[in-house]
Design a protein around this motif. Sequence first.
Motif, short mmCIF file in Angstrom:
data_model
loop_
_atom_site.label_atom_id
_atom_site.label_comp_id
_atom_site.label_asym_id
_atom_site.label_seq_id
_atom_site.Cartn_x
_atom_site.Cartn_y
_atom_site.Cartn_z
N VAL A 276 0.85 -1.19 0.00
CA VAL A 276 0.00 0.00 0.00
C VAL A 276 0.89 1.24 0.00
N TYR A 277 0.34 2.31 -0.57
CA TYR A 277 1.15 3.50 -0.83
C TYR A 277 0.56 4.74 -0.17
N CYS A 278 1.46 5.65 0.11
CA CYS A 278 1.10 6.92 0.75
C CYS A 278 1.91 8.01 0.04
N ASN A 279 1.25 8.91 -0.66
CA ASN A 279 1.95 9.88 -1.50
C ASN A 279 1.48 11.30 -1.24
N SER A 280 2.42 12.23 -1.40
CA SER A 280 2.09 13.64 -1.22
C SER A 280 3.05 14.49 -2.04
N SER A 281 2.67 15.74 -2.24
CA SER A 281 3.59 16.69 -2.87
C SER A 281 4.39 17.46 -1.81
N SER A 282 4.06 17.22 -0.55
CA SER A 282 4.75 17.90 0.55
C SER A 282 5.92 17.06 1.06
N VAL A 283 6.87 17.73 1.66
CA VAL A 283 7.98 17.05 2.31
C VAL A 283 7.65 16.90 3.79
N PHE A 284 7.92 15.72 4.33
CA PHE A 284 7.61 15.44 5.73
C PHE A 284 8.89 15.20 6.52
N SER A 285 8.91 15.73 7.73
CA SER A 285 10.06 15.48 8.59
C SER A 285 9.97 14.09 9.22
N SER A 286 8.78 13.57 9.32
CA SER A 286 8.60 12.19 9.79
C SER A 286 7.27 11.69 9.26
N LEU A 287 7.13 10.39 9.22
CA LEU A 287 5.89 9.80 8.74
C LEU A 287 5.59 8.57 9.58
N GLY B 116 15.07 9.99 4.74
CA GLY B 116 14.80 9.63 3.35
C GLY B 116 15.47 8.32 2.98
N GLY B 117 14.72 7.39 2.38
CA GLY B 117 15.25 6.09 2.01
C GLY B 117 15.22 5.05 3.12
N GLU B 118 14.79 5.47 4.29
CA GLU B 118 14.80 4.54 5.43
C GLU B 118 13.85 3.37 5.21
N VAL B 119 14.29 2.19 5.65
CA VAL B 119 13.47 0.98 5.61
C VAL B 119 13.40 0.42 7.02
N LYS B 120 12.17 0.15 7.47
CA LYS B 120 12.01 -0.48 8.79
C LYS B 120 11.15 -1.73 8.63
N ARG C 243 11.39 12.13 0.94
CA ARG C 243 10.51 12.23 2.12
C ARG C 243 9.14 12.79 1.76
N LYS C 244 8.65 12.41 0.56
CA LYS C 244 7.30 12.82 0.17
C LYS C 244 6.35 11.64 0.10
N ASP C 245 6.87 10.42 0.20
CA ASP C 245 6.02 9.27 0.03
C ASP C 245 6.54 8.11 0.86
N SER C 246 5.68 7.12 1.03
CA SER C 246 6.03 5.96 1.82
C SER C 246 5.24 4.76 1.34
N SER C 247 5.74 3.58 1.63
CA SER C 247 5.02 2.36 1.28
C SER C 247 5.08 1.39 2.44
N LEU C 248 4.06 0.53 2.46
CA LEU C 248 3.98 -0.54 3.45
C LEU C 248 3.78 -1.84 2.69
N HIS C 249 4.69 -2.77 2.87
CA HIS C 249 4.60 -4.07 2.20
C HIS C 249 4.36 -5.13 3.26
N ILE C 250 3.36 -5.97 3.02
CA ILE C 250 3.07 -7.08 3.93
C ILE C 250 3.34 -8.38 3.18
N THR C 251 4.15 -9.21 3.78
CA THR C 251 4.48 -10.51 3.22
C THR C 251 3.61 -11.59 3.86
N ALA C 252 3.10 -12.46 3.03
CA ALA C 252 2.29 -13.59 3.53
C ALA C 252 1.22 -13.12 4.50
#
Lengths: 115, 113
Positions: B21-32, B52-56, B69-78
């Motif tokens: 799932v995706y989360c997108n914006s035209s704004s820059v975020f200091s945290s998400l 920016g570029g961080e993966v957790k 730092r304008k977008d983020s994604s969440l990937h769920i496995t299985a």
Amino acid sequence: DVKVTQSSRYLVKRTGEKVFLECVQDMDHENMFWYRQDPGLGLRLIYFSYDVKMKEKGDIPEGYSVSREKKERFSLILESASTNQTSMYLCASSFSSGSRYNEQFFGPGTRLTVL
Amino acid sequence: TQLLEQSPQFLSIQEGENLTVYCNSSSVFSSLQWYRQEPGEGPVLLVTVVTGGEVKKLKRLTFQFGDARKDSSLHITAAQPGDTGLYLCAGAEVGAGSYQLTFGKGTKLSVIP
């Protein structure tokens, strides 16, 4: 663990009644927030408070007021409930900016129905 | 207030499938932040990303913050039925009010056993 509690999980009121929703947090957070959540509209900020006795309007303050007399408690008041205020109400709290990336911690919500 | 656009709005998958799932914006975020909300409950914080570029990773969930730092994604496995819920992203805009978050409208995930 952060604990945010809300006074009621479910509430049914009649049009015109005065309604009080209370929220208490136990983590000494400076900031507290009230949101309402409706299908298709997401979370909308009603009011927030960054200190005792301080409040700021959010995006949809009309028909609502708030009170913060103690740091741990933030109350939302519907002066005269109307049917369009039927919604899920969520309280949240957070530390002041700069220390916790604005992370907000939510209560379980109050499902309010106005008949 | 700038919007955070989440996609898809709804997702129904079989147990064991992968999803993003995706989360997108035209704004820059200091945290998400990413939250999960179960029916009739309040949102629960899953993770915060700040660089920016961080993966957790949180068990089968992988969160990524875009380089800009304008977008983020969440990937769920299985995916499991216990993953069912509303996934919300929320960001602290750079230069905005220091305590406010901008919330997306969420992705409603149903995992069918």
